[in-house]
Design an enzyme around this catalytic site. Structure first.
Site, PDB file in Angstrom:
ATOM      1  N   HIS A 151       1.436   4.386  -2.769  1.00 24.71           N
ATOM      2  CA  HIS A 151       1.642   5.618  -2.732  1.00 24.71           C
ATOM      3  C   HIS A 151       2.819   6.364  -3.392  1.00 24.71           C
ATOM      4  CE1 HIS A 151      -1.883   6.451  -0.463  1.00 24.71           C
ATOM      5  NE2 HIS A 151      -1.617   5.775   0.936  1.00 24.71           N
ATOM      6  N   HIS A 204       0.740  -1.046  -0.129  1.00 20.38           N
ATOM      7  CA  HIS A 204       0.031   0.141   0.097  1.00 20.38           C
ATOM      8  C   HIS A 204       0.800   1.075  -0.084  1.00 20.38           C
ATOM      9  CE1 HIS A 204      -3.594   2.371   1.426  1.00 20.38           C
ATOM     10  NE2 HIS A 204      -2.345   3.162   1.876  1.00 20.38           N
ATOM     11  N   GLU A 205       1.937   1.355   1.036  1.00 20.63           N
ATOM     12  CA  GLU A 205       2.733   2.415   0.937  1.00 20.63           C
ATOM     13  C   GLU A 205       3.482   2.693  -0.259  1.00 20.63           C
ATOM     14  OE1 GLU A 205       2.086   4.493   2.898  1.00 20.63           O
ATOM     15  OE2 GLU A 205       0.799   3.373   4.455  1.00 20.63           O
ATOM     16  N   GLU A 207      -6.446   6.814  -0.914  1.00 22.11           N
ATOM     17  CA  GLU A 207      -6.169   5.540  -0.018  1.00 22.11           C
ATOM     18  C   GLU A 207      -6.768   4.442  -0.950  1.00 22.11           C
ATOM     19  OE1 GLU A 207      -4.487   5.385   2.916  1.00 22.11           O
ATOM     20  OE2 GLU A 207      -3.869   7.254   2.299  1.00 22.11           O
TER      21      GLU A 207
END
Length: 304
Positions: free
Chosen positions: A148, A144-145, A231
């Site tokens: 980003h 997930h990070e 998100e």
């Protein structure tokens, strides 16, 4: 379904960012009408302040963000082998350089990423996250990070924060100019203009003034809408990298079940965390929530 979600979120982001820039120019035009009776002057002012402020924000080092959040850099694999391997492997799958790795000594499970480009990326996790999650769950959070960073979300959020700040600066400047103008006879000049222009001129002036007063609130709501959308996109992109939505779902469930708030959180950094460090339990997102509800994120992941 996965790729449709990613494409839809990217389209939505484009519309939000375009709308944001237009909104800044509208605020500038309104200020021009209020202060100079000329919208073009306000447009030029807004564009100039916006360009300078965005440049300053984008050029700021990610090390500043890490310092604000008390993150300590992991300089070798031996310090945190599982975390190091996970970040390295997820970066390789994503096709970006390995980000710098940091740990925040906080018992609450969380994580965040920073860096305006993949070449300047950095990932930080809390000690609580490392202690609480299994490796496959940690992979979901790190993916997930990493997403980003790969999706340039940090650059987008930096621009959004800068635009909110610019609107706040413009609004405050307008109020000060109106105040000083009223003290130096500007009000009499405005009344004379209104007498020449009739009631329409007064209505335009009042509408512009109300718009400028409300602009910072509206801008903040737009910023948080962008944050919530990114998100969802990062969740979908994480599944694209790991091919395992269950890992991210389990991680979200564990983090949701943890009631500990982070002990020290920079207010300006709240929106960059994996989940809200303030532990919001809402089922529906509010206008000023930086994160969508975890239940909503899990539901979307289960439908992939």
């Amino acid at each position: 379904m996965l790729f449709e979600q990613i494409a839809a979120n990217k389209r939505k982001t484009v519309f939000i960012i375009l709308g944001f820039f237009i909104f800044v120019l509208m605020v500038g035009a309104a200020i021009g009408i209020i202060v100079w009776n000329n919208y073009l002057n306000g447009l030029i002012l807004a564009a100039a302040i916006g360009a300078v402020y965005i440049l300053i924000m984008v050029m700021s080092s990610s090390s500043v963000v890490m310092a604000m959040n008390h993150a300590k850099e992991v300089t070798s694999k031996e310090q945190a082998p599982v975390l190091w391997d996970t970040v390295e492997s997820m970066a390789m799958v994503a096709g970006i350089p390995m980000p710098k790795v940091y740990i925040v000594e906080d018992p609450s499970p969380n994580a965040f990423a920073t860096g305006i480009s993949p070449e300047k990326g950095a990932v930080a996790v809390t000690r609580g996250l490392l202690n609480k999650l299994e490796r496959y769950e940690l992979e979901g959070v790190i993916a997930h990070e990493i997403s980003h960073i790969r999706n340039y979300d940090i650059r987008l959020s930096t621009i959004a924060i800068a635009l909110v700040a610019v609107i706040a600066i413009l609004s405050d400047l307008a109020m000060r100019l109106i105040f000083w103008g009223s003290l130096t006879g500007g009000r009499n000049s405005r009344k004379s203009d209104n007498n020449n222009g009739g009631g329409a001129q007064i209505i335009i002036y009042v509408v512009a003034l109300i718009f400028v007063i409300l602009a910072p609130i509206i801008a903040t709501a737009i910023q948080f809408a962008l944050s919530r959308n990114r998100e969802y996109l990062a969740d979908a992109s994480a599944v694209e990298l790991t091919r395992n939505p269950d890992g991210l779902i389990q991680a979200l469930q564990k983090i949701s079940g943890d009631t500990k708030k982070m002990e020290e959180v920079s207010a300006s950094s709240e929106s960059i965390y994996f989940s809200s460090p303030l532990k919001s339990k809402k089922d529906k997102p509010g206008l000023f929530d930086s994160h969508p509800p975890i239940s909503s994120r899990i539901e979307r992941l289960e439908n992939m």
